[in-house]
Design a protein around this motif. Sequence first.
Motif, short mmCIF file in Angstrom:
data_model
loop_
_atom_site.label_atom_id
_atom_site.label_comp_id
_atom_site.label_asym_id
_atom_site.label_seq_id
_atom_site.Cartn_x
_atom_site.Cartn_y
_atom_site.Cartn_z
N MET A 1 0.82 -1.21 0.00
CA MET A 1 0.00 0.00 0.00
C MET A 1 0.86 1.26 0.00
O MET A 1 0.59 2.23 -0.72
N LEU A 2 1.94 1.25 0.80
CA LEU A 2 2.84 2.40 0.84
C LEU A 2 3.57 2.57 -0.50
O LEU A 2 3.78 3.70 -0.96
N ASP A 3 3.96 1.46 -1.11
CA ASP A 3 4.63 1.55 -2.41
C ASP A 3 3.69 2.15 -3.46
O ASP A 3 4.10 2.98 -4.28
N ARG A 4 2.44 1.73 -3.43
CA ARG A 4 1.46 2.28 -4.39
C ARG A 4 1.23 3.77 -4.12
O ARG A 4 1.04 4.56 -5.06
N LEU A 5 1.25 4.16 -2.86
CA LEU A 5 1.08 5.57 -2.51
C LEU A 5 2.20 6.42 -3.12
O LEU A 5 1.94 7.48 -3.69
N VAL A 6 3.43 5.93 -3.02
CA VAL A 6 4.56 6.68 -3.59
C VAL A 6 4.44 6.77 -5.11
O VAL A 6 4.69 7.83 -5.70
N GLU A 7 4.05 5.68 -5.74
CA GLU A 7 3.90 5.69 -7.20
C GLU A 7 2.81 6.69 -7.62
O GLU A 7 2.95 7.40 -8.62
N ALA A 8 1.72 6.75 -6.86
CA ALA A 8 0.64 7.68 -7.19
C ALA A 8 1.11 9.13 -7.08
O ALA A 8 0.76 9.98 -7.91
N VAL A 9 1.89 9.43 -6.04
CA VAL A 9 2.39 10.80 -5.87
C VAL A 9 3.35 11.16 -6.99
O VAL A 9 3.33 12.28 -7.51
N ARG A 10 4.18 10.21 -7.40
CA ARG A 10 5.08 10.47 -8.53
C ARG A 10 4.29 10.78 -9.80
O ARG A 10 4.76 11.52 -10.66
N ALA A 11 3.09 10.20 -9.91
CA ALA A 11 2.25 10.42 -11.08
C ALA A 11 1.41 11.69 -10.97
O ALA A 11 0.59 11.98 -11.83
N VAL A 18 -3.48 6.94 7.06
CA VAL A 18 -3.23 6.85 8.51
C VAL A 18 -2.84 5.42 8.84
O VAL A 18 -3.58 4.48 8.54
N LEU A 19 -1.66 5.25 9.43
CA LEU A 19 -1.23 3.94 9.94
C LEU A 19 -1.57 3.90 11.42
O LEU A 19 -1.08 4.72 12.21
N ARG A 20 -2.39 2.94 11.82
CA ARG A 20 -2.86 2.87 13.20
C ARG A 20 -2.48 1.52 13.81
O ARG A 20 -2.70 0.47 13.21
N SER A 113 8.33 21.53 -7.85
CA SER A 113 9.58 21.07 -8.46
C SER A 113 9.70 19.55 -8.47
O SER A 113 10.23 18.96 -9.41
N ARG A 114 9.21 18.88 -7.43
CA ARG A 114 9.18 17.41 -7.37
C ARG A 114 8.16 16.98 -6.33
O ARG A 114 7.81 17.76 -5.43
N PRO A 115 7.66 15.74 -6.42
CA PRO A 115 6.62 15.28 -5.49
C PRO A 115 7.05 15.44 -4.03
O PRO A 115 8.24 15.29 -3.70
N LEU A 116 6.08 15.72 -3.18
CA LEU A 116 6.35 15.98 -1.76
C LEU A 116 5.69 14.90 -0.91
O LEU A 116 4.52 14.59 -1.09
N VAL A 117 6.45 14.34 0.02
CA VAL A 117 5.94 13.34 0.96
C VAL A 117 6.09 13.89 2.37
O VAL A 117 7.20 14.20 2.80
N CYS A 118 4.97 14.01 3.07
CA CYS A 118 4.95 14.51 4.45
C CYS A 118 4.68 13.33 5.39
O CYS A 118 3.66 12.65 5.25
N VAL A 119 5.57 13.11 6.34
CA VAL A 119 5.46 12.00 7.27
C VAL A 119 5.30 12.55 8.68
O VAL A 119 6.15 13.31 9.15
N VAL A 149 1.23 11.11 5.30
CA VAL A 149 1.12 9.81 5.95
C VAL A 149 1.29 10.01 7.46
O VAL A 149 2.28 10.59 7.91
N PHE A 150 0.31 9.52 8.22
CA PHE A 150 0.29 9.69 9.67
C PHE A 150 0.46 8.34 10.35
O PHE A 150 -0.05 7.33 9.86
N ALA A 151 1.15 8.31 11.48
CA ALA A 151 1.22 7.12 12.31
C ALA A 151 0.70 7.46 13.69
O ALA A 151 1.14 8.44 14.31
N VAL A 152 -0.25 6.66 14.19
CA VAL A 152 -0.90 6.97 15.45
C VAL A 152 -1.21 5.69 16.21
O VAL A 152 -1.45 4.64 15.61
N ARG A 153 -1.21 5.77 17.51
CA ARG A 153 -1.52 4.60 18.34
C ARG A 153 -3.02 4.34 18.38
O ARG A 153 -3.83 5.24 18.22
N ASN A 154 -3.36 3.07 18.62
CA ASN A 154 -4.76 2.70 18.81
C ASN A 154 -5.37 3.48 19.97
O ASN A 154 -4.67 3.88 20.91
#
Length: 403
Positions: A1-11, A18-20, A113-119, A149-154
């Motif tokens: 899923m994360l790999d597909r997310l990066v490919e989509a942003v590149r496109a 959200v990763l929980r 200028s190039r795709p942006l990934v915010c973590v 992309v967010f990471a959060v506890r249950n």
Amino acid sequence: MLDRLVEAVRAGQSQSLVLRGEAGVGKSALLEHLLDRAADCRVVSATGVQAEMELPFAALHQLLAPMLDLLDSLPGPQRDALRIVFGILDGPAPDRFLLGLAVLGLLSAAAESRPLVCVIDDVQWLDRASAQVFAFVARRLFAEAVACVFAVRNSSDAMHELSGLPTMDLAGLRDDDARVLLRSVIPGRLDEQVSERIIAEARGNPLALLELPRELTHDELAGGFGSPTAQTLRGRIESSFRRRLEPLPVRTRQLLLLAAAEPLGDPALVWRAATRLGNAGDTAAVAAADDLIEFGARVRLRHPLVRSAVYRAASPEERRTAHRALAEATDAEADPDRRAWHRAHATVEPDEDVAAELERSAGRAQGRGGLAAAAAFLERAATLTPESGRRAERALGRRPGQA
């Protein structure tokens, strides 16, 4: 899923996710994987820190700091909104909708200028003002070539802010994989019943599988004759980290405490504070804890539970000493609010000077729209105020002489 997310942003497509999952399940490891895959993109990150939850827009500043050179590309009202909340410009607290649009515009400009990934990691410890802005922006991304992309506890209150965003729940490892990981950290024979007990208690949590065996003696690992414990899984992992601190040299524990109490991860600040405690440039102290802390462009503790374990293991006086050194090492002009907060944690007896500094921080927080932060500063200021009438005014959020 994360790999597909990066490919989509590149496109050229915008993405939010959200990763929980529970502490130690691997959220931060997955974010590291994402950063590796997005090496050709522009990457910015922010990490929530428990000690900064009362500082308004602290995490937002952490994320946007590398892009502030693009502020002039924004419309005037949006540009001024960001400058006000970051303390660059004086003015009334900006409208939250305008502030959200400003952040969205800044991210869009950075992605030209190039795709942006915010973590954004450890969302459960973000200051609420930042969490609200992040969520606002993530819901409005469309075709800006930006990923959030967010990471959060249950069971975190922060999930309320992130409601409506695509979410992936992270479960633990399967039992077969858990056994492989467990065997990789046990030197020698492991009783099968003990192995099954650890796997059952860890529930597939990778960090638990790495840390729970450290609680057991060689005899217990071989035969399973250990004492039962009523601690929660998180409590047992943290206890394991605390036991690993006990044999470390005093200077090493002191350095770890400075890093745990200083949420910026600024190595220069940590070393300035260490110098004030007579612990300057001690490479041996770092080497003794190289599996718990990493010094690079930022100071990184192995896991948030290491931070809490280090802080809880220290005595109240040791904590105050660390906060006092950090306050003295913090630039009063560049970051007066963080300095005031460290001074407050270093102070026990009523102190009008510290209380007044906290009150000024409350005023700045309120001016930026950080009402929860202003309340936290005033609450601590009231506690440290020697004179009873002034203490009551601060508890009520009033200025001297105000009706």
